[in-house]
Design an enzyme around this catalytic site. Structure first.
Site, PDB file in Angstrom:
ATOM      1  N   TRP A   1       9.194  -7.173 -19.160  1.00 30.38           N
ATOM      2  CA  TRP A   1       8.347  -6.163 -18.651  1.00 30.38           C
ATOM      3  C   TRP A   1       7.857  -6.023 -19.890  1.00 30.38           C
ATOM      4  O   TRP A   1       8.446  -5.441 -20.772  1.00 30.38           O
ATOM      5  CB  TRP A   1       8.248  -5.773 -17.167  1.00 30.38           C
ATOM      6  CG  TRP A   1       8.473  -6.106 -16.193  1.00 30.38           C
ATOM      7  CD1 TRP A   1       9.432  -6.269 -16.174  1.00 30.38           C
ATOM      8  CD2 TRP A   1       7.959  -6.738 -15.769  1.00 30.38           C
ATOM      9  NE1 TRP A   1       9.234  -7.000 -14.507  1.00 30.38           N
ATOM     10  CE2 TRP A   1       8.141  -6.964 -14.405  1.00 30.38           C
ATOM     11  CE3 TRP A   1       6.538  -6.894 -15.554  1.00 30.38           C
ATOM     12  CZ2 TRP A   1       7.889  -8.058 -13.466  1.00 30.38           C
ATOM     13  CZ3 TRP A   1       5.830  -7.949 -14.171  1.00 30.38           C
ATOM     14  CH2 TRP A   1       6.545  -7.871 -13.135  1.00 30.38           C
TER      15      TRP A   1
ATOM     16  N   GLU B   1      -1.898  -8.115  11.571  1.00 27.36           N
ATOM     17  CA  GLU B   1      -1.750  -7.441  10.281  1.00 27.36           C
ATOM     18  C   GLU B   1      -0.049  -6.525  11.377  1.00 27.36           C
ATOM     19  O   GLU B   1       0.400  -6.170  10.045  1.00 27.36           O
ATOM     20  CB  GLU B   1      -3.179  -6.851  10.373  1.00 27.36           C
ATOM     21  CG  GLU B   1      -3.927  -6.757   9.410  1.00 27.36           C
ATOM     22  CD  GLU B   1      -4.183  -7.550   8.601  1.00 27.36           C
ATOM     23  OE1 GLU B   1      -3.044  -7.174   7.899  1.00 27.36           O
ATOM     24  OE2 GLU B   1      -4.691  -8.849   8.670  1.00 27.36           O
TER      25      GLU B   1
ATOM     26  N   TRP C   1       1.925  -8.914  10.595  1.00 25.81           N
ATOM     27  CA  TRP C   1       2.456  -8.333   8.763  1.00 25.81           C
ATOM     28  C   TRP C   1       3.495  -7.083   8.979  1.00 25.81           C
ATOM     29  O   TRP C   1       3.921  -7.486   8.161  1.00 25.81           O
ATOM     30  CB  TRP C   1       1.376  -7.764   7.932  1.00 25.81           C
ATOM     31  CG  TRP C   1       1.272  -9.287   7.713  1.00 25.81           C
ATOM     32  CD1 TRP C   1      -0.408  -9.854   7.545  1.00 25.81           C
ATOM     33  CD2 TRP C   1       1.382 -10.465   6.634  1.00 25.81           C
ATOM     34  NE1 TRP C   1      -0.788 -11.035   7.394  1.00 25.81           N
ATOM     35  CE2 TRP C   1       0.103 -11.267   5.940  1.00 25.81           C
ATOM     36  CE3 TRP C   1       2.563 -10.077   5.697  1.00 25.81           C
ATOM     37  CZ2 TRP C   1       0.273 -12.517   5.036  1.00 25.81           C
ATOM     38  CZ3 TRP C   1       2.756 -11.092   4.605  1.00 25.81           C
ATOM     39  CH2 TRP C   1       1.614 -12.022   4.613  1.00 25.81           C
TER      40      TRP C   1
ATOM     41  N   TRP D   1       6.558  -4.358 -11.439  1.00 21.62           N
ATOM     42  CA  TRP D   1       5.896  -3.550  -9.831  1.00 21.62           C
ATOM     43  C   TRP D   1       6.575  -2.099  -9.814  1.00 21.62           C
ATOM     44  O   TRP D   1       6.456  -2.093  -8.385  1.00 21.62           O
ATOM     45  CB  TRP D   1       6.644  -5.374  -8.761  1.00 21.62           C
ATOM     46  CG  TRP D   1       7.422  -5.277  -8.802  1.00 21.62           C
ATOM     47  CD1 TRP D   1       7.734  -6.334  -9.658  1.00 21.62           C
ATOM     48  CD2 TRP D   1       8.286  -5.000  -8.032  1.00 21.62           C
ATOM     49  NE1 TRP D   1       9.601  -6.657  -9.166  1.00 21.62           N
ATOM     50  CE2 TRP D   1       9.269  -6.157  -7.789  1.00 21.62           C
ATOM     51  CE3 TRP D   1       8.243  -4.233  -6.536  1.00 21.62           C
ATOM     52  CZ2 TRP D   1      10.602  -6.067  -7.042  1.00 21.62           C
ATOM     53  CZ3 TRP D   1       9.390  -3.792  -5.721  1.00 21.62           C
ATOM     54  CH2 TRP D   1      10.197  -4.779  -6.305  1.00 21.62           C
TER      55      TRP D   1
ATOM     56  N   TRP E   1       3.826  -4.924  -2.493  1.00 23.59           N
ATOM     57  CA  TRP E   1       3.623  -5.340  -4.284  1.00 23.59           C
ATOM     58  C   TRP E   1       4.901  -5.944  -4.417  1.00 23.59           C
ATOM     59  O   TRP E   1       4.629  -6.715  -5.457  1.00 23.59           O
ATOM     60  CB  TRP E   1       5.049  -3.727  -4.641  1.00 23.59           C
ATOM     61  CG  TRP E   1       3.959  -2.897  -4.716  1.00 23.59           C
ATOM     62  CD1 TRP E   1       3.571  -1.224  -4.035  1.00 23.59           C
ATOM     63  CD2 TRP E   1       3.109  -2.608  -5.814  1.00 23.59           C
ATOM     64  NE1 TRP E   1       3.055  -1.360  -5.043  1.00 23.59           N
ATOM     65  CE2 TRP E   1       2.731  -1.299  -5.952  1.00 23.59           C
ATOM     66  CE3 TRP E   1       2.880  -3.452  -7.359  1.00 23.59           C
ATOM     67  CZ2 TRP E   1       1.763  -0.858  -6.748  1.00 23.59           C
ATOM     68  CZ3 TRP E   1       2.331  -2.823  -8.616  1.00 23.59           C
ATOM     69  CH2 TRP E   1       1.540  -1.879  -7.607  1.00 23.59           C
TER      70      TRP E   1
ATOM     71  N   ASN F   1      -7.121  -1.626   1.451  1.00 27.64           N
ATOM     72  CA  ASN F   1      -5.549  -2.562   1.714  1.00 27.64           C
ATOM     73  C   ASN F   1      -6.213  -3.802   0.406  1.00 27.64           C
ATOM     74  O   ASN F   1      -5.517  -3.964  -0.677  1.00 27.64           O
ATOM     75  CB  ASN F   1      -5.645  -3.230   2.165  1.00 27.64           C
ATOM     76  CG  ASN F   1      -4.815  -5.005   2.438  1.00 27.64           C
ATOM     77  OD1 ASN F   1      -2.927  -4.415   2.108  1.00 27.64           O
ATOM     78  ND2 ASN F   1      -5.043  -6.364   2.992  1.00 27.64           N
TER      79      ASN F   1
END
Ligand SMILES: Cc1cc2nc3c(=O)[nH]c(=O)nc-3n(C[C@H](O)[C@H](O)[C@H](O)COP(=O)(O)OP(=O)(O)OC[C@H]3O[C@@H](n4cnc5c(N)ncnc54)[C@H](O)[C@@H]3O)c2cc1C
Length: 468
Positions: free
Chosen positions: A308, A277, A280, A361, A384, A343
């Protein structure tokens, strides 16, 4: 004119332990003075995040106290950063300015302007990598390009770390500091009053974690005690299975290097997963550095012009936790109430906004920026885009979470939903994930019916992406 000093501009490195910015400042051989500038223009996305601002404010005050115990004065200023720093450098006769590197494009640009302004008045400006374990260009492909796929990045990160960084960095030389500070000019110690939140431009409010480095260390120690089960508990929002360290890491109340060092020495599956993590986190930091355009547009160019629907009323219902999907609503209400979200729930709610409501987004990203205590541009934007399918991810857009199945899998007994949706607290685990299926046989105290049909919206989302 008073004797020269080195000015340290603290931003997201609010700690004494393993602070490479402070350590580098010492090597310049002059007394050290700190400065922190509250400047809402630098991070406009987060300016309205009053909870995060309050957390940072209190953390800066605690840091000022901690620094003063080392005889380092911390000037707390507000307003235009460039002006504040150049004026202070002149006033205190700073020969050098030192700060941490920050990959936020606004701060990179500000750093360039600052460098020119300081150079003009014969001062040096040095930026030091402190916020990440491995600096932006330490992990590159054999062809010298940045990685776009996490699995390859991780492999290379682990190799680089083992070869070059595992033994950590030199520790802060407190003895040298104490000697240097004996020459601290008096003007440097005449601190101005700390600006009030209203002057800075935020409303002081409560936040859910204690502020400051000491609190961060305490939380870290607590988490290390349970790290061996991290891989088993991390996906279940009703449990306290994750570290809750992101807000501290993002403001530098903990050193990412120290964390990696500590965790890499623990050999169990939980620690291994947790280190992943942290990687990440580094992955998205370097993505932002090498691709600053992701702040405004999708990482993948083929999705720059998606059509969108962006229905405002739907966006409001999502923000307020009124979608009719209990797991989504519980998470969104928790976010709004206290700035925290697990998360797994971030992935579910982000996926729902994009793939079920067909809302851009970037709107969701901005809402998270306004609400999250641990808001961070690189992590928020990267995740995102991952959720939307527009980012650097091996799985393209057709990964679409079913919110009911996710709810059944990760909150099987409905404990999390009951905690945040009191109107559904009386429901059993057989109906709580999709109360509408029980039709009129249960009372849901006004809880709304699902605002969209997941299967229908899924098809629309697939068509929208295919059309792009
Ligand atoms: C849509 C979305 C938005 C997000 N926005 C942010 C954000 O603004 N700020 C932020 O710090 N994280 C963000 N994340 C990543 C992740 O959700 C949080 O880092 C994590 O929930 C923080 O809780 P923790 O400290 O208990 O994490 P742990 O599970 O204990 O993980 C340890 C640390 O690793 C890092 N980390 C974990 N997961 C990720 C990830 N997916 N991406 C990057 N770093 C990670 C964090 O620094 C975290 O503190 C987002 C995720 C999603 C899906």
């Amino acid at each position: 004119m008073s004797a020269p000093i080195t000015l340290v501009w603290f931003r997201n490195d609010l700690r004494l332990e393993d602070n490479t910015v402070l350590q580098s400042a010492l090597t310049l051989g002059l007394p050290v003075v700190g400065v922190f500038v509250f400047d809402n223009a630098v991070e406009p996305h987060a300016a309205a995040n009053h909870r995060r601002q309050s957390f940072i404010y209190d953390s800066v005050l605690k840091f000022q106290t901690a620094l003063s115990q080392k005889n380092i004065p911390l000037w707390i200023l507000h307003g235009d950063t460039l002006r504040q720093l150049t004026e202070l450098a002149g006033k205190l006769n700073a020969a050098h300015l030192v700060s941490g590197e920050d990959y936020h494009p606004n701060i990179t640009a500000l750093g360039e302007r600052l460098w020119h302004a300081l150079n003009h008045s014969n001062r040096t400006y040095t930026r030091i990598s402190d916020h990440v374990v491995l600096p932006k260009a330490a992990v590159m492909t054999p062809q010298g390009r940045p990685y776009h796929a996490f699995s390859h990045y991780k492999k290379s990160w682990l190799q680089t770390y083992a070869q070059r960084y595992r033994n950590g960095q030199p520790r802060t030389d407190w003895h040298t500091l104490a000697e240097l500070q004996k020459r601290l000019p008096e003007t440097a110690t005449q601190l101005p009053p700390v600006p009030m939140p209203s002057e800075i431009g935020f409303q002081y409010c409560n936040y859910p974690l204690p502020a400051g480095e000491a609190a961060a260390q305490k939380q870290l120690d607590h988490f290390i005690g349970q790290i061996s089960s991290y891989h088993l508990t991390r996906d279940f929002p009703a449990k306290k299975g994750t570290s809750q360290l992101a807000a501290y890491l993002n403001q530098g109340m903990l050193s990412a290097r120290s964390l990696a060092h500590r965790v890499a020495s623990i050999s169990n599956e939980g620690a291994e997963k947790w280190l992943e993590e942290l990687i990440w986190r580094e992955f998205y930091q370097q993505i932002l550095y090498h691709n600053p355009d992701v702040v405004h547009q999708s990482f993948r160019p083929e999705y720059h012009h998606l059509h969108w629907e962006n229905r405002e009323d739907w966006f409001e219902r999502w923000k307020n936790g009124e979608t009719g999907y209990p797991i989504v609503d519980a998470a969104m209400r928790q976010l709004k109430a206290c700035g925290m979200m697990h998360n797994r729930l971030r992935m579910i709610t982000a996926g729902f906004l994009v793939k079920d409501l067909l809302i851009d987004w970037r709107l969701g990203e901005a809402w998270f920026a306004e609400q999250l205590l641990d808001y961070d541009l690189a992590a928020n934007n990267g995740n995102w885009q991952w959720s939307a399918g527009t980012g650097c991810d091996a799985q393209p857009y057709f990964r679409i979470f079913n919110p009911v199945l996710q709810s059944q899998k990760f909150d099987p007994d409905g404990l999390y939903i009951r905690r945040h949706l009191p109107e559904l607290a009386h429901l059993g685990k057989d109906v709580i994930h999709a109360p509408w299926l029980a039709k009129d046989s249960i009372d849901t105290h006004g809880y709304p019916a699902p605002m969209v049909d997941h299967r229908t919206q899924r098809e629309k989302a697939l068509a929208m992406f295919k059309l792009s």
